[in-house]
Design an enzyme around this catalytic site. Sequence first.
Site, short mmCIF file in Angstrom:
data_model
loop_
_atom_site.label_atom_id
_atom_site.label_comp_id
_atom_site.label_asym_id
_atom_site.label_seq_id
_atom_site.Cartn_x
_atom_site.Cartn_y
_atom_site.Cartn_z
N GLU A 1 35.32 44.44 52.83
CA GLU A 1 34.10 43.71 53.21
C GLU A 1 34.29 43.06 54.58
OE1 GLU A 1 31.11 43.20 52.41
OE2 GLU A 1 30.83 43.69 50.31
N ARG B 1 31.17 33.28 42.14
CA ARG B 1 32.12 33.16 43.25
C ARG B 1 31.34 33.23 44.56
NH1 ARG B 1 33.37 37.81 46.11
NH2 ARG B 1 32.97 39.83 45.12
N ASN C 1 30.41 34.64 48.23
CA ASN C 1 30.38 36.01 48.71
C ASN C 1 30.14 36.05 50.22
OD1 ASN C 1 30.74 38.75 47.84
ND2 ASN C 1 28.56 39.10 48.20
N ASN D 1 24.08 38.60 49.89
CA ASN D 1 24.61 39.60 50.81
C ASN D 1 23.83 39.64 52.12
OD1 ASN D 1 26.96 41.21 50.34
ND2 ASN D 1 25.98 42.00 48.49
N ASP E 1 23.72 45.79 51.04
CA ASP E 1 24.98 45.05 51.12
C ASP E 1 25.05 44.36 52.48
OD1 ASP E 1 27.61 44.11 50.57
OD2 ASP E 1 28.04 45.87 49.38
#
Length: 292
Positions: free
Chosen positions: A15, A99, A101, A147, A198
């Site tokens: 990522e 969590r 991101n 995202n 994404d």
Amino acid sequence: MRIEVVADVKTTLGEGPLWDPEQERLYWIDSFDGRVFRSTFDGREIRAWDVPEKIGSMALRKDGNGAVVALANGFHLLDFTTGDVHLITDPEPGKDNNRLNDGKVDKHGRFVCGSMDTQEEGPNGALYRLDPDFSLHKLDDGIIVSNGPCWSPDGRTFYFADSWSGEIWAYDYDLATGNVANRRTFTKIDTSRGGAADGSTVDAEGCLWNAQVYDGKVIRYDPEGRIERVIEMPVKKVTSCMFGGPKLDILYITSMAKPPLPRFPGDGVLRGSLFAIYDLGISGVPEPRFGA
């Protein structure tokens, strides 16, 4: 246009490619293995740092030798010299299934980052802004998977996606305060093939590039949200994109070697690679650093 593998490090969940124009180094992360990578623009001199939890994103600091890292349980400081990691703040204490991101830095050095439901099912996440004084502010909520945060070149439009909403959103962004308003649909994603929005970046022409995970595509949208071009990638699980290189004209693409949940598809031998797309004839916008 050509696509090449820059680094075949088999990231479980690659990522956040991040180009540092000051040091001319490329950073990216392995979210699941808790690792930060750095290399030259062409994948040489690879260095890695371990962090103690899953990592969603990072931002280089203006002051100090290190980064702000969004770990599973809060924002932390990572010192590149010692490898030490120190907690700044946990925005969601007690939310064990969440969590942090994806995140990026605005023109005034503020880190905007969202959280996600690790089962990717419930709207349990939120969007936060961490200011240079380490104060924390909630900007939005009701999000499943945060995202693709990024800004228009003038910094006044903020783009963001909840991956499973089927949309990329645009907000008005107040550069003076760091607040968002007027959320609307920037573009809709074709989810019929199982893909989802994404990571994103914006180029110097104001067009948005989005990596469409599980569908193996990187799509460029014009400022009105219309598809301008589609690039088919060698793997299906592409995760994020960022322009970099000495001329900011190389588009870097991360990918994952292993899907996070069993319902998602596998991939071929190039899974988990860091890719570069050359000869696009387009340049990116330098990413700001965190800090005042």
